[in-house]
Design an enzyme around this catalytic site. Structure first.
Site, PDB file in Angstrom:
ATOM      1  N   HIS A  17       0.838  -1.207   0.000  1.00  0.00           N
ATOM      2  CA  HIS A  17       0.000   0.000   0.000  1.00  0.00           C
ATOM      3  C   HIS A  17       0.866   1.246   0.000  1.00  0.00           C
ATOM      4  O   HIS A  17       1.899   1.296   0.669  1.00  0.00           O
ATOM      5  CB  HIS A  17      -0.942   0.002   1.213  1.00  0.00           C
ATOM      6  N   PRO A  18       0.422   2.265  -0.727  1.00  0.00           N
ATOM      7  CA  PRO A  18       1.187   3.516  -0.765  1.00  0.00           C
ATOM      8  C   PRO A  18       0.920   4.356   0.477  1.00  0.00           C
ATOM      9  O   PRO A  18      -0.091   4.175   1.153  1.00  0.00           O
ATOM     10  CB  PRO A  18       0.605   4.216  -2.005  1.00  0.00           C
ATOM     11  N   SER A  63      -6.260   3.520  -6.096  1.00  0.00           N
ATOM     12  CA  SER A  63      -5.747   4.301  -4.961  1.00  0.00           C
ATOM     13  C   SER A  63      -5.854   5.795  -5.224  1.00  0.00           C
ATOM     14  O   SER A  63      -6.207   6.569  -4.329  1.00  0.00           O
ATOM     15  CB  SER A  63      -4.304   3.931  -4.649  1.00  0.00           C
ATOM     16  N   GLU A  68      -8.039   7.386  -7.092  1.00  0.00           N
ATOM     17  CA  GLU A  68      -9.434   7.799  -6.968  1.00  0.00           C
ATOM     18  C   GLU A  68      -9.912   7.748  -5.519  1.00  0.00           C
ATOM     19  O   GLU A  68     -10.651   8.631  -5.075  1.00  0.00           O
ATOM     20  CB  GLU A  68     -10.317   6.935  -7.874  1.00  0.00           C
ATOM     21  N   GLU A  69      -9.483   6.738  -4.773  1.00  0.00           N
ATOM     22  CA  GLU A  69      -9.883   6.628  -3.359  1.00  0.00           C
ATOM     23  C   GLU A  69      -9.302   7.766  -2.531  1.00  0.00           C
ATOM     24  O   GLU A  69     -10.003   8.365  -1.705  1.00  0.00           O
ATOM     25  CB  GLU A  69      -9.454   5.259  -2.808  1.00  0.00           C
ATOM     26  N   GLN A  70      -8.022   8.074  -2.749  1.00  0.00           N
ATOM     27  CA  GLN A  70      -7.402   9.169  -1.995  1.00  0.00           C
ATOM     28  C   GLN A  70      -8.012  10.512  -2.373  1.00  0.00           C
ATOM     29  O   GLN A  70      -8.239  11.367  -1.509  1.00  0.00           O
ATOM     30  CB  GLN A  70      -5.884   9.175  -2.207  1.00  0.00           C
ATOM     31  N   VAL A  73      -2.600   1.970   6.681  1.00  0.00           N
ATOM     32  CA  VAL A  73      -3.645   1.596   5.723  1.00  0.00           C
ATOM     33  C   VAL A  73      -5.004   1.898   6.341  1.00  0.00           C
ATOM     34  O   VAL A  73      -5.287   1.512   7.477  1.00  0.00           O
ATOM     35  CB  VAL A  73      -3.558   0.094   5.344  1.00  0.00           C
ATOM     36  N   CYS A 121      -9.250   2.498   4.821  1.00  0.00           N
ATOM     37  CA  CYS A 121     -10.168   2.483   3.678  1.00  0.00           C
ATOM     38  C   CYS A 121     -10.594   3.927   3.413  1.00  0.00           C
ATOM     39  O   CYS A 121     -11.582   4.411   3.958  1.00  0.00           O
ATOM     40  CB  CYS A 121     -11.363   1.573   3.963  1.00  0.00           C
ATOM     41  N   ALA A 122      -9.821   4.616   2.580  1.00  0.00           N
ATOM     42  CA  ALA A 122     -10.030   6.042   2.334  1.00  0.00           C
ATOM     43  C   ALA A 122     -11.382   6.324   1.691  1.00  0.00           C
ATOM     44  O   ALA A 122     -11.930   7.409   1.864  1.00  0.00           O
ATOM     45  CB  ALA A 122      -8.910   6.591   1.444  1.00  0.00           C
TER      46      ALA A 122
END
Length: 174
Positions: free
Chosen positions: A67-68, A84, A86-88, A120, A122-123
């Site tokens: 994970h970044p 990632s 889009e989620e961030q 980590v 769940c953004a």
């Protein structure tokens, strides 16, 4: 795509479509393909979760290390996975003030130094205020608790990514 279409996918197509439901871990998807047919999306998710749960601690840590950092180098250099990114962005992590960005960078480093893997969360189901609060609070946890929490967050991310790929009316669809 319904579950029968999922079950009909070739190995290559299955891995290409579902290979990033667990961030940068297509091996997991490749391994669960052999468990077809799945009776439902929940069964596919359960199979992925069982695979993750069966991993030794080093395997779970490896998943977390894939994970970044939130609002980190990969976001700014454009090298995040599409999911990632889009989620961030949905959580506002791409629009931090300079003060917030400095705080996130400092906390990300503190977290990685303490635990050996990135934070980590769940953004997709939260926002930058809560992410900053949780990052700060979770830096105080024991390593075993954070490993378990991180894996639970990975599973939440996986669930939402699976739903987004399979269900046309999925909540939180990217």
């Amino acid at each position: 795509m319904d579950i029968s279409a999922v079950n009909a996918l070739s190995y290559e197509d299955f891995v290409n479509i579902f290979g990033n439901v667990v961030e940068k871990c297509p091996l997991i998807t490749a391994a669960v393909w052999t468990s077809r047919p799945f009776i439902s999306l929940n069964a596919l998710e359960a199979t992925i979760n069982e695979f993750i749960d069966a991993l030794p601690e080093s395997g779970k840590e490896g998943i977390l290390r894939c994970h970044p950092d939130l609002a980190g180098r990969d976001l700014h250099s454009g090298t995040l996975t599409r999911e990632s990114r889009e989620e961030q962005a949905r959580a506002g992590m791409d629009a931090l003030s300079s003060v917030e960005a400095s705080r996130v960078a400092r906390l990300n480093e503190e977290y990685k130094r303490r635990f050996g893997f990135p934070f980590v969360i769940c953004a997709r189901t939260t926002d930058k205020t809560r992410i900053l609060r949780e990052l700060s609070e979770r830096c105080q946890n024991a390593r075993a608790a954070e490993m378990a929490r991180g894996i639970e967050e990975v599973k939440k991310i996986c669930r939402l990514r699976l739903q987004g790929l399979v269900l046309s009316d999925a909540p939180n669809k990217l």
